[in-house]
Every structure is written in structure tokens, then in C-alpha cells.
Enzyme design. Structure first.
Site, mmCIF file in Angstrom:
data_model
loop_
_atom_site.group_PDB
_atom_site.id
_atom_site.type_symbol
_atom_site.label_atom_id
_atom_site.label_comp_id
_atom_site.label_asym_id
_atom_site.label_seq_id
_atom_site.Cartn_x
_atom_site.Cartn_y
_atom_site.Cartn_z
ATOM 1 N N ASN A 1 -10.336 -0.496 -0.237
ATOM 2 C CA ASN A 1 -8.573 -0.371 -0.502
ATOM 3 C C ASN A 1 -7.998 -1.329 -1.629
ATOM 4 O OD1 ASN A 1 -5.905 -0.679 0.070
ATOM 5 N ND2 ASN A 1 -6.135 -1.605 1.871
ATOM 6 N N HIS B 1 -3.745 6.879 2.494
ATOM 7 C CA HIS B 1 -4.113 5.673 2.082
ATOM 8 C C HIS B 1 -5.548 5.295 2.446
ATOM 9 C CE1 HIS B 1 -3.880 1.533 0.811
ATOM 10 N NE2 HIS B 1 -3.748 1.069 2.093
ATOM 11 N N CYS C 1 0.943 -1.137 0.078
ATOM 12 C CA CYS C 1 -0.006 -0.049 -0.027
ATOM 13 C C CYS C 1 0.921 1.341 0.043
ATOM 14 C CB CYS C 1 -0.910 -0.015 1.038
ATOM 15 S SG CYS C 1 -1.932 -1.436 1.318
HETATM 16 N N1 COA Z 1 -18.447 -9.151 9.362
HETATM 17 C C1 COA Z 1 -18.717 -9.544 10.456
HETATM 18 N N2 COA Z 1 -17.991 -9.767 11.553
HETATM 19 C C2 COA Z 1 -16.662 -9.798 11.309
HETATM 20 C C3 COA Z 1 -16.279 -9.753 10.003
HETATM 21 C C4 COA Z 1 -17.017 -9.346 9.115
HETATM 22 N N3 COA Z 1 -16.737 -8.995 7.588
HETATM 23 N N4 COA Z 1 -14.928 -9.735 10.063
HETATM 24 C C5 COA Z 1 -14.243 -10.055 11.354
HETATM 25 N N5 COA Z 1 -15.595 -10.211 12.056
HETATM 26 C C6 COA Z 1 -15.523 -10.180 13.279
HETATM 27 C C7 COA Z 1 -14.449 -11.077 13.985
HETATM 28 O O1 COA Z 1 -14.647 -12.529 13.839
HETATM 29 C C8 COA Z 1 -14.637 -10.592 15.532
HETATM 30 O O2 COA Z 1 -15.438 -11.660 16.108
HETATM 31 P P1 COA Z 1 -15.362 -12.133 17.641
HETATM 32 O O3 COA Z 1 -15.416 -10.750 18.370
HETATM 33 O O4 COA Z 1 -16.491 -12.966 17.713
HETATM 34 O O5 COA Z 1 -13.976 -13.215 17.460
HETATM 35 C C9 COA Z 1 -15.362 -9.405 15.402
HETATM 36 O O6 COA Z 1 -15.672 -9.147 14.308
HETATM 37 C C10 COA Z 1 -13.958 -8.285 15.682
HETATM 38 O O7 COA Z 1 -13.069 -8.675 14.971
HETATM 39 P P2 COA Z 1 -11.711 -7.670 14.700
HETATM 40 O O8 COA Z 1 -10.648 -8.483 13.757
HETATM 41 O O9 COA Z 1 -11.189 -7.480 16.085
HETATM 42 O O10 COA Z 1 -12.386 -6.536 14.090
HETATM 43 P P3 COA Z 1 -11.859 -5.106 13.888
HETATM 44 O O11 COA Z 1 -12.591 -4.129 14.356
HETATM 45 O O12 COA Z 1 -10.301 -5.183 14.133
HETATM 46 O O13 COA Z 1 -12.082 -5.141 12.316
HETATM 47 C C11 COA Z 1 -10.624 -5.032 10.333
HETATM 48 C C12 COA Z 1 -11.580 -5.884 11.461
HETATM 49 C C13 COA Z 1 -10.017 -6.212 9.393
HETATM 50 C C14 COA Z 1 -11.571 -4.353 9.492
HETATM 51 C C15 COA Z 1 -9.706 -4.078 10.878
HETATM 52 O O14 COA Z 1 -8.989 -4.882 11.816
HETATM 53 C C16 COA Z 1 -8.762 -3.459 10.037
HETATM 54 O O15 COA Z 1 -9.194 -2.533 9.281
HETATM 55 N N6 COA Z 1 -7.353 -3.801 10.103
HETATM 56 C C17 COA Z 1 -6.416 -3.248 8.908
HETATM 57 C C18 COA Z 1 -6.569 -3.857 7.817
HETATM 58 C C19 COA Z 1 -5.880 -3.076 6.845
HETATM 59 O O16 COA Z 1 -5.934 -1.835 6.631
HETATM 60 N N7 COA Z 1 -5.097 -3.955 5.879
HETATM 61 C C20 COA Z 1 -4.559 -3.193 4.781
HETATM 62 C C21 COA Z 1 -3.294 -2.898 4.985
HETATM 63 S S1 COA Z 1 -2.891 -1.370 4.491
#
Ligand code: COA
Length: 329
Positions: A286, A256, A116
């Protein structure tokens, strides 16, 4: 002697027509529109469909449009750098493929793999060739076809990514406009948290790697989230201090587009009002190396000569940074 700087003299983008909505994702994985919008800010993303269509399709559209709007002939281009992690093939480089399809015959080309942060690394690299006086016309492309490496059974990643990108033309500027400064970093320890395990020389493709779904992007979302906020905020703060920039003399922050919550955290750490922050994540998700040129393309008509702009990104590697430029037209 007047200092030569590399200035962006044109930008053009491209996103494929197919729109993958949150509603359609609800039919593919256990998720829902409310969760996706509240956790990421994304409503839809674009997908490049069609047999044999690699990311170069996006590059060709962006570069053709760029050449046309800047009245540049393909043969005038000296160098093309392409930032992508989803090249058409592992080799040759995709910049080379784009040039062949567009008719750029007098350039040398290479790809940059910085996920990214790719566009930041590529524009900084391209700018040096202009600043030294070596070249006059450099094209920098940032683009990805993330749908080619996304597991549409993994709800934690498939909701985030989309396909798209853009290209800019860099030319010499002697009026003080253009590329001013960069703060760029890499830390390979981050490779454990955001990667695609197989398909490289460590784990070449086998029936087992395919069965284990190791040809898809993997991420530890929470870890990436924390590092992204810290990395981008730190880079933006350093570059602002070093260049005496404040939220008053800055025109735009171009972050980004990874997650709306990351964007608002970075803007708030810099004490930057959201009206001056470019955000289009709701439409495209993204697009990895594509997000920054897509923002510049969308906001091009609102940008003014002399505007102070900071681009910032964070990505796989880990890689991150910020680039400060003065808009040149
Ligand atoms: N729909 C519903 N629930 C979901 C889900 C989805 N698409 N994806 C994950 N969950 C659930 C998880 O299983 C978890 O459930 P649990 O509490 O029962 O275990 C809960 O939601 C929370 O998961 P978590 O991973 O802690 O959520 P989060 O708030 O961190 O959001 C991302 C997940 C991936 C959206 C977030 O971490 C993120 O954006 N990270 C950065 C990713 C990124 O930018 N990547 C590119 C790099 S530049």
C-alpha cells in the site's frame, strides 16, 4: 457549446529500487511470509533509502518522465496538485518542492491531505480547473514515502505499506473523454482508527512523543478493513448506477491497493470479474496516495480510448470515494 472535460493525456510512475520482501520482514518482526500473503496478498514493497531523500524524489522522477513522454515543457504547466501524507516537510507544500526541482516556474501549487483517497480528491479538484476553462495543463501527483512514518516494530502495519507514486497530466478534451463523475466522502469520526498522533499542532514533537512512538502511523486494522470495504463498495455502486455502468460496459476497476481481501470484496460487491480489476499489491503493498497512479501507469499500454474506468479508494480521515473517467488515448 461543447462541454470541456479534463482528460488524462499521460501518466508516469516511479518506485524506488530497494525491495523489502516478506522474508526480510520476518527478520524484523514476529511474522511470516505465509501469514502476510494470505492476509494481505503482499509479497514485497519498495523502500526509498538515503539520507535527506523525501517523497519529492518520487515526484520528481514521475513528473520528469511525464513531461518527457507527453512532450510538455515545464513552463507550460499551470497548476500542480500533490496528494500525499508524507510531504518532505510540514510546510512548504511538496508540490512546490517538486516544481522547483523539475523547473516548473509558471504554476501555482498545493498539496492535498486525504491519505489513501488523496489521488481521487486531487484529480477531481484539478479537473475542475480544466472544465471551467481556467487552465490548460494541470499535473496531479499521488505519492507517499510511507517508510518514513512506519514503525518497523509494529507487525500489524509494517507489513502493509511501501513507497512509490505517479503523476498524470490533465488537459482539456471536447470529445466527451476524460473526467465524468465523482462520488467523494469524508467522515472525521474515522480519525480515531487511522492516524499519526504526534508531529502536528495538537502534539508537537517532544522527547516524550518520540519515546512513545507517536510519530508513526497507527491503525485499528479490523475497523479500517470493514469501513474500507463498505465505503468503496458504496461509492462504486452509486457511481455505476448514476452513469448507467454495468460490468459489461465497464473496462476497468482501479481499486486502492490496501489489502487483496478488500479488493476482492469490493470487486465482488460490484459483481466485477477480477480480470478487469487492476491489482499490483503483491509488488508494491500500500503506497497510500500512490496506488492509483501506479496502477494506471502499469496498465497504460492496455488502456484504449473510450474505456470506462472507475477509480476507487478509502483512507485515513476517514476519506473515500470513486471517480469515473473515460480513457482519452
Ligand atoms: N504476522 C503474524 N500475525 C499477525 C500479524 C503479522 N504481521 N499482524 C497481526 N497478526 C496477528 C494478530 O496479533 C492477531 O493475533 P491474535 O488472534 O492472537 O490476537 C491475528 O494475527 C489476527 O489479527 P487481525 O488484526 O484480526 O488480522 P486481520 O485479518 O484483520 O489482518 C490487517 C490485519 C492489518 C492485515 C487487516 O486488518 C487489514 O488489512 N486492515 C486494513 C488495513 C488498511 O487497509 N490500512 C490502510 C488504510 S487504506
Amino acid at each position: 457549446m461543447t462541454k470541456i472535460r479534463a482528460a488524462i493525456t499521460g501518466v508516469h510512475g516511479y518506485v524506488p529500487d530497494y525491495i523489502l520482501t516478506n522474508q526480510e520482514l520476518e527478520t524484523m518482526v514476529e511474522t511470516n511470509d505465509e501469514w502476510i500473503q494470505s492476509r494481505t496478498g503482499i509479497k514485497e514493497r519498495r523502500i526509498l533509502k538515503g539520507e535527506g531523500k523525501g517523497v519529492s524524489e518520487i515526484g520528481v522522477k514521475a513528473v520528469k518522465g511525464l513531461l518527457e513522454k507527453t512532450n510538455t515543457k515545464p513552463e507550460e504547466i499551470d497548476l500542480v496538485i500533490c496528494a500525499t501524507v508524507t510531504g518532505d516537510m510540514i510546510f512548504p507544500d511538496t508540490a512546490n518542492v517538486v516544481c522547483d526541482k523539475v523547473g516548473i516556474k509558471n504554476a501555482f501549487t498545493f498539496d492535498i491531505n486525504a491519505a489513501c483517497s488523496g489521488f481521487l480528491f486531487a484529480i477531481t479538484t484539478g479537473s475542475q480547473f480544466i472544465a471551467t476553462g481556467m487552465y490548460k495543463k494541470v499535473i496531479v501527483i499521488g505519492m507517499d514515502k510511507m517508510s518514513s512514518i512506519i514503525d518497523y516494530k509494529d507487525r500489524a502495519t509494517c507489513i502493509i505499506f511501501g513507497d512509490g507514486g505517479g503523476a498524470v497530466l490533465l488537459e482539456p478534451n471536447e470529445e466527451g473523454m476524460g473526467f465524468q463523475d465523482a462520488e467523494l466522502k469524508s467522515n472525521g469520526e474515522g480519525r480515531h482508527y487511522l492516524n499519526m498522533k504526534a508531529g502536528g499542532s495538537a502534539y508537537p514533537a517532544t522527547a516524550e512523543t518520540v519515546a512513545a512512538r507517536e510519530h508513526y502511523a497507527y491503525q485499528e486494522g479490523r475497523t479500517v478493513f470493514k469501513h474500507a470495504v463498505r465505503g468503496m463498495s458504496d461509492a462504486v455502486s452509486k457511481i455505476m448506477k448514476r452513469n448507467h455502468l454495468t460490468n459489461e460496459n465497464m473496462a476497468w476497476l482501479v481499486p486502492h491497493q490496501a489489502n487483496m481481501r478488500i479488493i476482492t470484496s469490493v470487486a465482488s460487491a460490484a459483481d466485477f470479474p477480477m480480470e478487469k480489476v487492476m491489482v499490483n499489491i503483491e509488488k508494491y503493498g500500500n503506497t497510500t496516495a500512490g496506488t492509483l497512479p501506479l496502477c494506471l501507469w502499469e496498465w497504460e499500454s492496455q488502456l484504449k480510448k473510450g474505456d470506462n474506468i472507475i477509480l476507487t479508494a478509502f483512507g485515513g480521515g476517514f476519506t473515500w470515494g470513486a471517480v469515473y473517467l473515460k480513457w482519452a488515448y
